[in-house]
Enzyme design. Structure first.
Site, PDB file in Angstrom:
ATOM      1  N   LYS A 173       0.859  -1.190   0.000  1.00 32.48           N
ATOM      2  CA  LYS A 173       0.000   0.000   0.000  1.00 32.48           C
ATOM      3  C   LYS A 173       0.892   1.237   0.000  1.00 32.48           C
ATOM      4  O   LYS A 173       1.757   1.398   0.871  1.00 32.48           O
ATOM      5  CB  LYS A 173      -0.897   0.015   1.236  1.00 32.48           C
ATOM      6  CG  LYS A 173      -2.026  -1.007   1.151  1.00 32.48           C
ATOM      7  CD  LYS A 173      -2.860  -1.011   2.410  1.00 32.48           C
ATOM      8  CE  LYS A 173      -3.788   0.180   2.510  1.00 32.48           C
ATOM      9  NZ  LYS A 173      -4.613   0.101   3.747  1.00 32.48           N
TER      10      LYS A 173
HETATM   11  O1  LIG Z   1      -6.969   1.981   5.063  1.00 32.00           O
HETATM   12  C1  LIG Z   1      -7.666   2.941   5.409  1.00 32.00           C
HETATM   13  C2  LIG Z   1      -8.658   2.834   6.457  1.00 32.00           C
HETATM   14  O2  LIG Z   1      -9.650   1.962   6.054  1.00 32.00           O
HETATM   15  C3  LIG Z   1      -9.188   4.157   6.899  1.00 32.00           C
HETATM   16  O3  LIG Z   1     -10.247   3.950   7.751  1.00 32.00           O
HETATM   17  P1  LIG Z   1     -10.677   5.073   8.817  1.00 32.00           P
HETATM   18  O4  LIG Z   1     -11.161   6.244   8.056  1.00 32.00           O
HETATM   19  O5  LIG Z   1     -11.784   4.414   9.609  1.00 32.00           O
HETATM   20  O6  LIG Z   1      -9.484   5.374   9.643  1.00 32.00           O
END
Ligand SMILES: O=C[C@H](O)COP(=O)(O)O
Length: 228
Positions: free
Chosen positions: A87
Site C-alpha cells: 500500500k
Molecule cells: O486503510 C484505510 C482505512 O480503512 C481508513 O479507515 P478510517 O477512516 O476508519 O481510519
C-alpha cells in the site's frame, strides 16, 4: 466482489475467515497502532499463515520520500512474503514509488485516495487496487460514490485490471453504496460485518422459524431429526 478485513487482530481474522467469505486483509500504520507495539513483521507473517496464500494481504509503507517508500516496500516483501500488496499513499512521492515498484512487478494498492484525480493517477500508474476512503470523503462533503463510479467507468473503458478496493467504512450502508457505485472490493472492520449480521430482524426471523418447526416436531428437533 471481494470483502476484506481492515485489521491485523489475529483472533478477529481467525473468527471472520472461519465463517465469512473473506478475500483478504488490509492494514495501515493506524491499524497497527490499534494492536499496540506488536512485532510488526511477525504479526504480518502470522496474518499470512492464518489467511493462506489465496487471500490477499495488503501492508503499507511508512516513509515520506520515494526512496524510503521503496525501501519499506522491499523490506515488507523480504520479511513477510513477496506476494504482499504494497500500500502506497497516492501523493507525489508515492506515485513515483509506485512507478518504480511497478517496474519490479510488485503488487500495488494505491491508498489515501480522497479525490477522483488521485484515483485517475493511480490507475495510470498501474496500481492493482485503488483505496478510496469513503467515510473520510463523506465527512469532507465529497461525493465518495460519484468518485468511485467515475473511476469504475474509467477502468472499464480502458479494460484496465485495476480494482477499486473501497476503504474507511463506518456503516453497513456505506459498504452497500460503494459496491453499488462500482467498487469491486471493500475493506472494513469486523464491527461493520458484525453489525450487518446481528440485525434483530434476522435473529427474530430465525427464532420464529425454529419456534414453528418445534411446535410441529418437538423442542430441540431439527430437519435431520426426521430421519431418526
Ligand atoms: O486503510 C484505510 C482505512 O480503512 C481508513 O479507515 P478510517 O477512516 O476508519 O481510519
Amino acid at each position: 466482489m471481494e470483502f476484506l478485513l481492515d485489521t491485523i487482530h489475529l483472533d478477529d481474522i481467525s473468527k471472520a475467515i472461519a465463517t465469512l467469505p473473506i478475500a483478504g486483509v488490509t492494514s495501515n500504520p493506524s491499524i497497527v497502532k490499534k494492536e499496540g507495539p506488536v512485532p510488526f513483521f511477525e504479526q504480518l507473517r502470522q496474518v499470512r499463515q492464518l489467511i493462506g496464500p489465496d487471500r490477499t494481504l495488503h501492508a503499507q509503507v511508512v516513509g515520506r520520500t520515494t526512496d524510503q517508500m521503496v525501501r519499506d516496500a522491499h523490506t515488507i516483501l523480504a520479511e513477510v512474503d513477496d506476494t504482499v500488496y504494497i500500500k502506497v499513499p497516492t501523493n507525489e512521492a508515492g506515485l513515483a514509488a509506485m512507478k518504480q515498484l511497478k517496474s519490479e512487478g510488485v503488487h500495488l494498492t494505491a491508498t489515501a485516495i480522497y479525490s477522483e484525480f488521485q484515483g485517475r493517477l493511480a490507475i495510470a500508474a498501474g496500481a492493482d487496487y485503488l483505496a478510496p476512503y469513503v467515510n473520510r470523503m463523506v465527512n469532507m462533503n465529497v461525493d465518495a460514490y460519484a468518485v468511485i463510479g467515475r473511476l469504475a467507468d474509467q477502468i472499464a473503458r480502458e479494460h484496465a485490471s485495476t480494482k477499486i478496493l473501497a476503504a474507511s467504512f463506518h456503516t453497513v450502508q456505506q459498504v452497500n453504496d460503494a459496491f453499488a457505485a462500482g467498487a469491486q472490493a471493500a475493506t472494513m472492520g469486523v464491527d461493520v460485518l458484525h453489525t450487518a449480521l446481528t440485525n434483530p430482524a434476522i435473529s427474530n426471523a430465525v427464532d420464529q422459524f425454529t419456534e414453528d418447526w418445534e411446535s410441529l416436531y418437538g423442542a430441540g428437533e431439527t430437519v435431520t431429526s426426521l430421519l431418526k
